[in-house]
Design a protein around this motif. Structure first.
Motif, PDB file in Angstrom:
ATOM      1  N   CYS A  81     -18.635   9.991   4.722  1.00 30.73           N
ATOM      2  CA  CYS A  81     -18.256   9.346   3.313  1.00 30.73           C
ATOM      3  C   CYS A  81     -17.051   8.433   3.299  1.00 30.73           C
ATOM      4  O   CYS A  81     -16.055   8.797   3.898  1.00 30.73           O
ATOM      5  CB  CYS A  81     -18.367  10.573   2.265  1.00 30.73           C
ATOM      6  N   ALA A  82     -17.795   7.213   3.046  1.00 31.69           N
ATOM      7  CA  ALA A  82     -16.417   6.115   2.916  1.00 31.69           C
ATOM      8  C   ALA A  82     -16.737   5.692   1.307  1.00 31.69           C
ATOM      9  O   ALA A  82     -17.263   4.926   1.001  1.00 31.69           O
ATOM     10  CB  ALA A  82     -16.782   5.023   3.757  1.00 31.69           C
ATOM     11  N   GLY A  83     -16.088   6.561   0.538  1.00 36.94           N
ATOM     12  CA  GLY A  83     -16.040   6.268  -0.873  1.00 36.94           C
ATOM     13  C   GLY A  83     -14.804   5.846  -1.573  1.00 36.94           C
ATOM     14  O   GLY A  83     -13.854   5.853  -0.921  1.00 36.94           O
ATOM     15  N   GLY A  84     -14.818   5.075  -2.691  1.00 39.61           N
ATOM     16  CA  GLY A  84     -13.597   4.675  -3.581  1.00 39.61           C
ATOM     17  C   GLY A  84     -12.830   3.625  -2.930  1.00 39.61           C
ATOM     18  O   GLY A  84     -11.779   3.417  -3.196  1.00 39.61           O
ATOM     19  N   ILE A  85     -13.654   2.745  -2.218  1.00 43.78           N
ATOM     20  CA  ILE A  85     -12.884   1.597  -1.596  1.00 43.78           C
ATOM     21  C   ILE A  85     -12.882   0.420  -2.518  1.00 43.78           C
ATOM     22  O   ILE A  85     -13.881  -0.210  -3.016  1.00 43.78           O
ATOM     23  CB  ILE A  85     -13.859   1.352  -0.315  1.00 43.78           C
ATOM     24  N   ARG A  86     -11.772   0.070  -2.926  1.00 42.29           N
ATOM     25  CA  ARG A  86     -11.738  -0.669  -4.115  1.00 42.29           C
ATOM     26  C   ARG A  86     -11.222  -2.152  -3.520  1.00 42.29           C
ATOM     27  O   ARG A  86     -11.909  -2.629  -2.245  1.00 42.29           O
ATOM     28  CB  ARG A  86     -10.226  -0.132  -4.762  1.00 42.29           C
ATOM     29  N   SER A  87     -10.231  -2.562  -4.033  1.00 41.38           N
ATOM     30  CA  SER A  87     -10.058  -4.039  -3.825  1.00 41.38           C
ATOM     31  C   SER A  87      -9.401  -4.558  -2.184  1.00 41.38           C
ATOM     32  O   SER A  87      -9.725  -5.545  -2.132  1.00 41.38           O
ATOM     33  CB  SER A  87      -8.773  -4.701  -4.718  1.00 41.38           C
ATOM     34  N   THR A  88      -8.905  -3.768  -1.521  1.00 36.79           N
ATOM     35  CA  THR A  88      -8.742  -3.988  -0.257  1.00 36.79           C
ATOM     36  C   THR A  88      -9.903  -3.685   0.680  1.00 36.79           C
ATOM     37  O   THR A  88      -9.471  -3.689   1.964  1.00 36.79           O
ATOM     38  CB  THR A  88      -7.598  -3.029   0.130  1.00 36.79           C
ATOM     39  N   GLY A  89     -10.938  -3.258   0.400  1.00 38.49           N
ATOM     40  CA  GLY A  89     -12.050  -3.232   1.170  1.00 38.49           C
ATOM     41  C   GLY A  89     -12.406  -4.319   2.121  1.00 38.49           C
ATOM     42  O   GLY A  89     -12.868  -3.897   3.321  1.00 38.49           O
ATOM     43  N   ALA A 110       0.748  -1.175   0.052  1.00 43.03           N
ATOM     44  CA  ALA A 110      -0.146   0.076   0.015  1.00 43.03           C
ATOM     45  C   ALA A 110       0.827   1.261  -0.110  1.00 43.03           C
ATOM     46  O   ALA A 110       1.926   1.312   0.309  1.00 43.03           O
ATOM     47  CB  ALA A 110      -0.706  -0.008   1.197  1.00 43.03           C
ATOM     48  N   PRO A 111       0.482   2.379  -0.485  1.00 45.18           N
ATOM     49  CA  PRO A 111       1.153   3.558  -0.646  1.00 45.18           C
ATOM     50  C   PRO A 111       1.340   4.006   1.110  1.00 45.18           C
ATOM     51  O   PRO A 111       0.726   3.884   2.078  1.00 45.18           O
ATOM     52  CB  PRO A 111       0.209   4.682  -0.982  1.00 45.18           C
ATOM     53  N   PRO A 112       2.908   4.249   1.301  1.00 48.94           N
ATOM     54  CA  PRO A 112       3.328   4.344   2.636  1.00 48.94           C
ATOM     55  C   PRO A 112       2.755   5.812   3.201  1.00 48.94           C
ATOM     56  O   PRO A 112       2.495   6.729   2.339  1.00 48.94           O
ATOM     57  CB  PRO A 112       4.746   4.745   2.553  1.00 48.94           C
ATOM     58  N   GLY A 113       2.210   5.708   4.408  1.00 50.74           N
ATOM     59  CA  GLY A 113       1.416   6.862   5.212  1.00 50.74           C
ATOM     60  C   GLY A 113       0.078   7.073   4.717  1.00 50.74           C
ATOM     61  O   GLY A 113      -0.457   8.094   4.936  1.00 50.74           O
ATOM     62  N   SER A 114      -0.426   6.137   3.976  1.00 47.74           N
ATOM     63  CA  SER A 114      -1.938   6.447   3.220  1.00 47.74           C
ATOM     64  C   SER A 114      -2.902   5.884   4.294  1.00 47.74           C
ATOM     65  O   SER A 114      -2.682   5.141   5.170  1.00 47.74           O
ATOM     66  CB  SER A 114      -1.961   5.670   1.984  1.00 47.74           C
ATOM     67  N   LEU A 115      -4.011   6.527   4.083  1.00 42.67           N
ATOM     68  CA  LEU A 115      -5.133   6.090   4.963  1.00 42.67           C
ATOM     69  C   LEU A 115      -5.646   4.508   4.566  1.00 42.67           C
ATOM     70  O   LEU A 115      -5.918   3.875   5.706  1.00 42.67           O
ATOM     71  CB  LEU A 115      -6.359   6.907   4.618  1.00 42.67           C
ATOM     72  N   GLU A 116      -5.399   4.123   3.369  1.00 47.80           N
ATOM     73  CA  GLU A 116      -5.717   2.727   3.085  1.00 47.80           C
ATOM     74  C   GLU A 116      -4.904   1.833   3.748  1.00 47.80           C
ATOM     75  O   GLU A 116      -5.159   0.753   4.501  1.00 47.80           O
ATOM     76  CB  GLU A 116      -5.558   2.755   1.642  1.00 47.80           C
ATOM     77  N   LEU A 117      -3.403   2.187   3.980  1.00 48.51           N
ATOM     78  CA  LEU A 117      -2.613   1.178   4.515  1.00 48.51           C
ATOM     79  C   LEU A 117      -2.922   1.393   6.242  1.00 48.51           C
ATOM     80  O   LEU A 117      -2.878   0.351   6.884  1.00 48.51           O
ATOM     81  CB  LEU A 117      -1.187   1.926   4.734  1.00 48.51           C
ATOM     82  N   ALA A 118      -3.166   2.475   6.714  1.00 45.19           N
ATOM     83  CA  ALA A 118      -3.896   2.501   8.329  1.00 45.19           C
ATOM     84  C   ALA A 118      -4.748   1.757   8.492  1.00 45.19           C
ATOM     85  O   ALA A 118      -5.077   0.945   9.423  1.00 45.19           O
ATOM     86  CB  ALA A 118      -3.710   3.949   8.762  1.00 45.19           C
ATOM     87  N   CYS A 119      -5.926   1.912   7.613  1.00 45.52           N
ATOM     88  CA  CYS A 119      -7.250   0.966   7.860  1.00 45.52           C
ATOM     89  C   CYS A 119      -6.927  -0.163   7.680  1.00 45.52           C
ATOM     90  O   CYS A 119      -7.532  -1.162   8.467  1.00 45.52           O
ATOM     91  CB  CYS A 119      -8.243   1.548   6.873  1.00 45.52           C
ATOM     92  N   MET A 120      -6.129  -0.697   6.824  1.00 44.86           N
ATOM     93  CA  MET A 120      -5.923  -2.272   6.455  1.00 44.86           C
ATOM     94  C   MET A 120      -5.073  -2.810   7.802  1.00 44.86           C
ATOM     95  O   MET A 120      -5.585  -3.860   8.309  1.00 44.86           O
ATOM     96  CB  MET A 120      -5.066  -2.558   5.303  1.00 44.86           C
TER      97      MET A 120
END
Length: 432
Positions: free
Chosen positions: A305-313, A28-38
């Protein structure tokens, strides 16, 4: 709390079609919200899985390099994994790759080993979360597509296909329609959903003997690429494709792409040549105009809003929920009363590597012999706190009609057992 769902069942839309990998966030992109949530969600999932009977098949993963260029990119990927805190990763040479997976093509050059990438049940997890919410008082409204939203300065008045709903706070997690739903609430779209279709091929259960580890490609800027992996149900899965399209409600499968997936699987694992295919399917991922989660708040409106949640959702769901809650809590600290002992709903055991219901006495007979689904399991799903609303929901809760014959031999009995129990009754074409 009210949950408004446009479909007849919760396990629909983007939630129903994915590769069911529990991700560590290594790429995941370092420091991203995606990384933190996963990563927050990964930890929580592992903490609650036994209490809720949520299975994990511990496989590990390898990002395999098949060309000189891909091999040269592995150190960068390793550095990213280490930066993301996934420190048990390592680059292993060709000999170690083939020792771990002897059925791989000998063209493999090296791989990045990610030991904690595992497989989970993609449908039991969201069902468990929704059932727990219901046990805590949530009301579910199905076939309730949102038509309009009006804010009177204090309360949202929602016009849905199932009737009016009033709420002080709203959370937009509408997946493929997230941008349109946002426009209803705020009068504008801060992001644009661009549906991305992913097609999958499911090989017969015998194919799972040829691969034990999740096999990942070296990713690029657009997609994680085609994955070859076992499923928790004992099959072998290859996919997804990554196809941009306009339609948000047509996850069609197409022969050229499916044939290309089969060819790709055979190229990586030659022993799959001629292996029967049990099923094919496609899902639409709610990709947006930027490669990131689109999570934000308009606290003055009570809109989140929780939008744009792709394959790691699937992996990130619990972390996303916690993040949205923290956004809400910033304005509503006095109202945040934690549940001291939340209920722990027990999910049915569908995983092939664990003891199944048919192995216990008193199951009233096996209805689906392909997937060994008992009558007791089907009745339990229909009688559950959050029962299926359509045939697809019943299949995903029990695995009935999802094996080699795809319902040819068991559909009549399933239709009889579920008669009058589904919001959308089983039709003859469901057997096709």
């Amino acid at each position: 709390m009210a949950v408004i769902e446009a479909a007849p069942d919760i396990l629909s839309g983007a939630s129903k079609a994915n590769s069911a990998i529990l991700h560590t966030g290594f790429d995941a992109p370092p420091g991203s919200l995606e990384l933190a949530c996963m990563q927050e969600a990964y930890d929580e999932y592992m903490q609650i899985r036994e209490a809720m009977n949520l299975p994990v098949l511990e496989t590990g993963a390898m990002v395999a390099a098949w060309t000189e260029d891909e091999e040269a990119r592995l150190p960068t990927l390793l550095a990213q994994a280490q930066e993301n805190g996934v420190t048990d990763t390592a680059i292993i040479p060709r000999e170690a790759v083939l020792a771990r997976e002897p059925n791989l093509s000998d063209r493999v050059r090296a791989a990045l080993l990610v030991p904690r990438e595992h497989l989970i049940d993609p449908w039991s997890a969201p069902l468990a979360y929704a059932t727990q919410a219901q046990m805590l008082g949530a009301e579910f409204h199905f076939n309730a597509a949102l038509r309009a939203a009006r804010h009177d300065g204090d309360t949202w008045h929602l016009d849905t296909a199932a009737g009016p709903v009033a709420a002080r706070t709203v959370v937009n997690c509408a997946g493929l329609y997230g941008d349109r739903v946002e426009a209803m609430f705020t009068g504008e779209e801060s992001f644009e959903i661009r549906p991305r279709k992913g097609q999958f091929v499911v090989f017969d259960k015998a194919a799972s003997a040829f691969l034990k580890t999740i096999l990942l490609p070296v990713p690029n800027d657009r997609t994680k690429g085609v994955v070859l992996t076992r499923t928790i149900y004992g099959n072998l899965l290859v996919g997804p494709t990554a196809e941009e399209q306009e339609a948000r409600d047509r996850p069609d499968v197409t022969r050229p792409e499916l044939e290309a997936l089969i060819a790709k699987a055979v190229d990586l694992v030659p022993a799959l040549e001629g292996m029967p295919v049990t099923a094919v399917y496609a899902g639409l991922r709610p990709a947006s105009d930027r490669k990131e989660y689109r999570v934000h708040a308009r606290a003055e409106l009570g809109y989140y809003c929780a939008g744009g949640i792709r394959s790691t959702g699937l992996t990130g769901a619990l972390g996303i929920a916690r993040h949205v809650f923290r956004l809400w809590q910033q304005q509503n600290a006095a109202s945040a009363v934690p549940v001291e002992t939340p209920p722990q709903p027990q999910m049915p055991t569908l995983a092939e590597h664990l003891p199944r219901d048919w192995q216990r006495p008193g199951h009233d007979g096996i209805v689906c012999h392909c997937e060994m689904v008992t009558e007791r399991e089907i009745r339990a799903a229909l009688d559950s706190p959050l029962p299926p609303g359509d045939f697809g929901g019943l299949r995903r809760r029990t695995r009935c009609a999802m094996g080699r014959c795809q319902g040819f031999n068991c559909l009549a009995r399933i239709a009889s057992l579920s008669e009058g129990r589904l919001r959308a009754p089983i039709l003859p074409e469901d057997a096709e």
